[in-house]
Write a protein that holds these residues in place. Structure first.
Motif, PDB file in Angstrom:
ATOM      1  N   TRP A 122       0.802  -1.223   0.000  1.00 55.83           N
ATOM      2  CA  TRP A 122       0.000   0.000   0.000  1.00 55.83           C
ATOM      3  C   TRP A 122       0.834   1.271   0.000  1.00 55.83           C
ATOM      4  O   TRP A 122       0.475   2.249  -0.688  1.00 55.83           O
ATOM      5  CB  TRP A 122      -1.005  -0.009   1.151  1.00 55.83           C
ATOM      6  N   PRO A 123       1.956   1.339   0.732  1.00 59.14           N
ATOM      7  CA  PRO A 123       2.789   2.547   0.584  1.00 59.14           C
ATOM      8  C   PRO A 123       3.335   2.735  -0.831  1.00 59.14           C
ATOM      9  O   PRO A 123       3.386   3.864  -1.330  1.00 59.14           O
ATOM     10  CB  PRO A 123       3.929   2.318   1.580  1.00 59.14           C
ATOM     11  N   VAL A 124       3.717   1.645  -1.493  1.00 58.93           N
ATOM     12  CA  VAL A 124       4.218   1.762  -2.865  1.00 58.93           C
ATOM     13  C   VAL A 124       3.098   2.188  -3.802  1.00 58.93           C
ATOM     14  O   VAL A 124       3.301   3.029  -4.695  1.00 58.93           O
ATOM     15  CB  VAL A 124       4.872   0.438  -3.319  1.00 58.93           C
ATOM     16  N   VAL A 125       1.906   1.647  -3.619  1.00 54.76           N
ATOM     17  CA  VAL A 125       0.756   2.064  -4.437  1.00 54.76           C
ATOM     18  C   VAL A 125       0.481   3.548  -4.230  1.00 54.76           C
ATOM     19  O   VAL A 125       0.226   4.288  -5.190  1.00 54.76           O
ATOM     20  CB  VAL A 125      -0.489   1.208  -4.107  1.00 54.76           C
ATOM     21  N   GLY A 126       0.560   4.022  -2.986  1.00 54.59           N
ATOM     22  CA  GLY A 126       0.343   5.440  -2.708  1.00 54.59           C
ATOM     23  C   GLY A 126       1.369   6.319  -3.391  1.00 54.59           C
ATOM     24  O   GLY A 126       1.039   7.364  -3.970  1.00 54.59           O
ATOM     25  N   ILE A 127       2.628   5.914  -3.349  1.00 49.45           N
ATOM     26  CA  ILE A 127       3.689   6.695  -3.994  1.00 49.45           C
ATOM     27  C   ILE A 127       3.471   6.739  -5.502  1.00 49.45           C
ATOM     28  O   ILE A 127       3.607   7.801  -6.136  1.00 49.45           O
ATOM     29  CB  ILE A 127       5.070   6.120  -3.636  1.00 49.45           C
ATOM     30  N   VAL A 128       3.133   5.606  -6.101  1.00 50.08           N
ATOM     31  CA  VAL A 128       2.898   5.566  -7.549  1.00 50.08           C
ATOM     32  C   VAL A 128       1.704   6.451  -7.921  1.00 50.08           C
ATOM     33  O   VAL A 128       1.756   7.191  -8.918  1.00 50.08           O
ATOM     34  CB  VAL A 128       2.687   4.108  -8.013  1.00 50.08           C
ATOM     35  N   LEU A 129       0.638   6.410  -7.136  1.00 49.04           N
ATOM     36  CA  LEU A 129      -0.525   7.253  -7.425  1.00 49.04           C
ATOM     37  C   LEU A 129      -0.211   8.736  -7.299  1.00 49.04           C
ATOM     38  O   LEU A 129      -0.705   9.548  -8.089  1.00 49.04           O
ATOM     39  CB  LEU A 129      -1.690   6.870  -6.519  1.00 49.04           C
ATOM     40  N   VAL A 130       0.616   9.110  -6.329  1.00 44.26           N
ATOM     41  CA  VAL A 130       0.996  10.517  -6.188  1.00 44.26           C
ATOM     42  C   VAL A 130       1.825  10.971  -7.390  1.00 44.26           C
ATOM     43  O   VAL A 130       1.622  12.074  -7.915  1.00 44.26           O
ATOM     44  CB  VAL A 130       1.767  10.740  -4.862  1.00 44.26           C
ATOM     45  N   VAL A 131       2.725  10.117  -7.859  1.00 43.59           N
ATOM     46  CA  VAL A 131       3.536  10.471  -9.030  1.00 43.59           C
ATOM     47  C   VAL A 131       2.655  10.599 -10.268  1.00 43.59           C
ATOM     48  O   VAL A 131       2.803  11.538 -11.066  1.00 43.59           O
ATOM     49  CB  VAL A 131       4.660   9.434  -9.240  1.00 43.59           C
ATOM     50  N   ILE A 132       1.712   9.669 -10.442  1.00 44.68           N
ATOM     51  CA  ILE A 132       0.797   9.744 -11.588  1.00 44.68           C
ATOM     52  C   ILE A 132      -0.060  11.000 -11.509  1.00 44.68           C
ATOM     53  O   ILE A 132      -0.260  11.703 -12.506  1.00 44.68           O
ATOM     54  CB  ILE A 132      -0.067   8.471 -11.678  1.00 44.68           C
ATOM     55  N   ASP A 133      -0.552  11.318 -10.300  1.00 48.03           N
ATOM     56  CA  ASP A 133      -1.391  12.502 -10.117  1.00 48.03           C
ATOM     57  C   ASP A 133      -0.603  13.774 -10.430  1.00 48.03           C
ATOM     58  O   ASP A 133      -1.110  14.665 -11.123  1.00 48.03           O
ATOM     59  CB  ASP A 133      -1.919  12.538  -8.687  1.00 48.03           C
ATOM     60  N   ALA A 134       0.624  13.855  -9.957  1.00 44.18           N
ATOM     61  CA  ALA A 134       1.440  15.042 -10.235  1.00 44.18           C
ATOM     62  C   ALA A 134       1.760  15.147 -11.723  1.00 44.18           C
ATOM     63  O   ALA A 134       1.746  16.250 -12.289  1.00 44.18           O
ATOM     64  CB  ALA A 134       2.729  14.986  -9.413  1.00 44.18           C
ATOM     65  N   SER A 135       2.003  14.017 -12.363  1.00 44.90           N
ATOM     66  CA  SER A 135       2.299  14.037 -13.797  1.00 44.90           C
ATOM     67  C   SER A 135       1.093  14.490 -14.609  1.00 44.90           C
ATOM     68  O   SER A 135       1.220  15.315 -15.522  1.00 44.90           O
ATOM     69  CB  SER A 135       2.746  12.657 -14.264  1.00 44.90           C
ATOM     70  N   VAL A 136      -0.066  13.944 -14.289  1.00 47.89           N
ATOM     71  CA  VAL A 136      -1.287  14.343 -15.015  1.00 47.89           C
ATOM     72  C   VAL A 136      -1.585  15.820 -14.781  1.00 47.89           C
ATOM     73  O   VAL A 136      -1.960  16.544 -15.712  1.00 47.89           O
ATOM     74  CB  VAL A 136      -2.468  13.440 -14.588  1.00 47.89           C
ATOM     75  N   THR A 137      -1.411  16.279 -13.542  1.00 53.64           N
ATOM     76  CA  THR A 137      -1.646  17.693 -13.252  1.00 53.64           C
ATOM     77  C   THR A 137      -0.697  18.578 -14.058  1.00 53.64           C
ATOM     78  O   THR A 137      -1.114  19.590 -14.629  1.00 53.64           O
ATOM     79  CB  THR A 137      -1.461  17.964 -11.750  1.00 53.64           C
TER      80      THR A 137
END
Length: 96
Positions: A43-58
């Protein structure tokens, strides 16, 4: 001439008796430990990946058209708010 000082420390480990009390660890033990570590880190790795994807899309949407960047920002705010509500209901302080 080189003098050697024998402190006797290594001899202590050599003189230990061999004990055959229990079974030796095997492949199954290694697999169980590996699964446990991956279970804790998932779950921490999933959270980190989602934050990176969110920042990239933004960033990409902001580079395309600035008002479009508000969409992932709003989705992030809603996700954090929902997570905070879930945490409030899940971990109630004693006496409440």
């Amino acid at each position: 001439m080189v003098e050697r000082y024998d402190t006797g420390l290594m001899g202590y480990y050599d003189r230990q008796p061999q004990s055959d009390e229990g079974p030796r660890p095997g492949c199954l033990d290694a697999l169980v430990i590996t699964r446990m570590v991956f279970g804790m880190l998932f779950w921490p790795v999933v959270g980190i990946v989602l934050v990176v994807i969110d920042a990239s899309v933004t960033f990409v949407l902001y580079a395309t058209n600035a008002p479009l960047a508000l969409i992932p920002i709003a989705m992030t705010v809603v996700a954090v708010w929902l997570f905070a509500r879930w945490e409030q209901r899940r971990f109630r302080p004693p006496g409440m």
